[in-house]
Motif scaffolding. Structure first.
Motif: not given
Length: 679
Positions: A313-339
């Motif tokens: 469509a003639g729009y400006t394309t990104p100059t940079r894409i910075n990708v980060h990882g996921w967040l874990t809490v206490n070394g594990e995926k976030m858990s509702k059971t563990r709070g």
């Protein structure tokens, strides 16, 4: 250096409250923007809430509200939370806007006119219970490539392959669990393969982490798949021109256009700043840098679909894409059971936003590694870095000056000059570090300056010297206050309130930035009383956050009475009766229909070290042969071979079902090993 910089964060979805996983990215983006502004760059932060798609439609139905009212309410909740965390975007808009709709339609029409969109009748998964075609994220099943279970209908989170929902093995509706059926529906597809040459060139010219570039190029090398950009009603979103009320843009077609829509809205309201075209029209934006900050789960959309749309469509394309990882809490995926699935508001109910801003920024680097919020390390890092080092330096010097020396500053002593020179060298590195998303390294420099000057103050003992030589004591503490000013400048993108407190206490003539931070402090200046910069975190606060985040376990509801009957249980048996049956894990290698039989499939079963078995199974009315290949099944392995007119059957595959056309084979986790004993 570009004259203009436009930065975006991924659009938070308006289907739930923001949690700490959201904040990881938005803090990173906010820090990047603030730092580049402190370096003197013209930076705007364009942002919006993502509002379209089936999840919004379904939640609105459950709550009995109009989807537009739901997203307006969620937008307000998100906006307030982000403000409370100090996220300072120029605009936090919504994708459900006229601006986004107009630009999405423009891109679509450009692609259509160029012959890049094709109509095609496809077989789509349809849930007969919910009476709707199922979008990608509302189908779950087994990945057709790596056989990982419980994967969504668009991309496997285990192996990274993309596919159509209909390619999933054993699909089920993610809403109600019903097995969907295939129905015909006309859909619109972008021929992504037409953009292969452009995408290869763009991927090699834009700023991407090397791991991300290699990851995306693998998709290109494997052959770009056509992209289905339409969804059937009911669907909350923008109608596709020519299909009003019947076909809607897939959310991943119009959602990133929200970056453009937000910019349009902001430019319309700020005509004194650069024009919209100077940001997004490719023929007028040569001096503009566009930076996207995203999580690694949406790379496919931002690094393939999105640049193809913009280019078409003639729009400006990104100059940079910075990708980060996921967040874990206490070394594990976030858990509702563990709070540890912690909502942003829950955190704010117990602790200041600045502590989380510091911890995330102190952990984030330029790569896409996952970030762990280790709650004990969080407490230790804040207490050690911010309280014991950075804040302690300002506290002891400012309090001493005000309490013992009328608050007046003096000249910098000569023996502090080597430390000051080192601090200047450190500050010179900071703008580039922040610009390259290396906030952890930048903050480490600040904490090192704090530690070194704190040691200098301790060694010089101004509290002992002041009686004999008050001017020496004044000079030593003045050096500490100068260092506190440099530290505050480095911390400012992360902790703007900290910097403002130092600015007020030193009565600085202009806000701190990376240029004026090393300016000398005027001799004779009277500093203000010390205002607390940081306090130690009480571990009980963390315990309270975890407890408040635990999922409430309600009493189990009374079981529903099934609407079907089953055969009664057989007479009780001892464990000895079961011991005679040897059940093993079997992997289906081949499956074929048996000539002369409507019921039988001939299966070749791998039992690992026990060899292969030929088994005839009466499941042909329920399974096509190709559905079984690769499955891990339960095999009655020591069943006496049975000679049939089609051949010898060397075992039995366990299944359930009262009718020939309603049989379900018992399927095992693909991690199980062929030949393993089942007990």
């Amino acid at each position: 250096m570009p004259r203009r910089v436009l930065v975006t964060a991924a659009l938070p979805y308006a289907n739930g409250s923001p949690h700490l996983g959201h904040l990881l990215e938005y803090i990173q983006t906010d820090v990047h923007v603030r730092a580049r502004r402190l370096a003197g760059e013209d930076v705007i932060f364009m942002w919006a809430v993502d509002t379209h798609g089936t999840p919004i439609e379904l939640r609105a139905r459950r709550e009995g509200v109009d989807p537009a009212d739901l997203v307006a309410r969620m937008h307000a909740e998100h906006a307030q939370v982000y403000r409370d965390f100090g996220i300072e975007s120029d605009i936090f808009y919504t994708t459900h806007s006229d601006e986004t709709r107009r630009h999405a339609e423009f891109i679509y029409e450009k692609m259509q006119a160029a012959g890049q969109i094709e109509k095609r009748v496809t077989r789509q998964l349809y849930c007969p219970k919910d009476q709707m075609f199922l979008p990608d994220r509302f189908v779950k099943g087994t990945c057709p490539y790596c056989a990982s279970a419980d994967q969504y209908g668009d991309v496997c989170e285990k192996c990274g392959h993309t596919y159509n929902p209909s390619e999933l093995k054993d699909p089920h509706c993610a809403i109600c669990g019903t097995t969907p059926e295939l129905r015909d529906s006309e859909h619109l597809f972008v021929s992504l393969g037409r953009f292969e040459g452009f995408l290869r060139e763009w991927l090699n010219s834009t700023k991407l982490q090397s791991a991300v570039r290699n990851y995306v190029m693998r998709w290109v090398d494997d052959g770009l798949r056509d992209w289905d950009i339409s969804r059937d009603a009911p669907y909350f979103g923008f109608s596709i021109p020519g299909y009003e009320g019947k076909k809607f843009f897939y959310v991943w077609f119009d959602a990133p256009v929200g970056y453009i829509g937000a910019t349009q809205k902001w430019c319309d309201e700020h005509p004194d700043r650069a024009s919209f075209a100077s940001y997004w029209r490719a023929d007028q934006s040569q001096d503009t840098e566009i930076v996207h900050v995203i999580g690694k789960d949406i790379v496919y959309f931002h690094a393939l679909f999105w640049p193809a749309m913009l280019h078409a469509a003639g729009y400006t394309t990104p100059t940079r894409i910075n990708v980060h990882g996921w967040l874990t809490v206490n070394g594990e995926k976030m858990s509702k059971t563990r709070g540890t699935f912690i909502l942003a508001r829950t955190y704010l109910d117990h602790l200041p936003a600045d502590y989380l801003r510091y911890y995330f920024a102190a952990k984030l680097g330029p790569e896409q590694d996952d970030i762990d919020l280790d709650l004990s390390d969080f407490v230790s890092r804040v207490n050690t870095d911010l309280v014991n080092k950075a804040a302690n330096l300002a506290s002891r010097c400012q309090k001493f000056l005000v309490g013992r020396l009328e608050g007046k500053l003096g000249p910098i002593p000569a023996d502090a000059e080597p430390l000051m020179a080192k601090a200047r060298e450190a500050l010179a590195q900071v703008p580039a570090l922040y610009a390259n998303f290396e906030s952890a390294k930048a903050l480490r420099l600040a904490i090192e300056i704090g530690g070194e000057f704190d040691a200098y103050i301790t060694a010089q003992e101004p509290w002992k010297v002041v009686g004999k030589d008050p001017e020496r004591a004044r000079a030593v503490c003045t050096a500490g206050m100068w260092a506190s000013k440099v530290i505050a400048a480095i911390l400012k993108p992360v902790l703007p309130k900290w910097a403002a407190t130092i600015e007020d206490g030193l009565h600085l003539p202009a806000p701190l930035d990376f240029v004026n931070a090393t300016d000398p402090l005027p001799e004779g200046l009277v500093v203000g009383a010390y205002v607390t910069l940081a306090e130690r975190i009480d571990p009980k606060k963390i315990e309270a956050i975890v407890e408040a985040s635990k999922e409430t376990i309600a009493a189990p509801a009374a079981p529903e009475v099934p609407a079907y009957t089953v055969e009664p249980l057989a007479a009780e048996a001892s464990i000895d009766a079961f011991a005679a049956v040897d059940l093993r894990v079997g992997k289906v290698l081949t499956a074929a229909r048996v000539k002369g039989s409507d019921k039988l499939l001939q299966l070749t079963i791998d039992l690992g070290p026990l060899g292969q078995r030929n088994i005839f199974s009466g499941i042909a009315a329920s399974y096509a042969p190709e559905q079984l290949v690769g499955k891990h099944v339960v095999v009655f392995a020591n069943l006496k071979p049975r000679k049939m007119r089609f051949g010898v059957s060397e075992g039995m595959v366990l299944a359930s079902g009262a009718k020939d056309d309603a049989i379900t084979v018992l399927e095992l986790d693909p991690r199980s090993l062929p030949g393993e004993k089942i007990s």
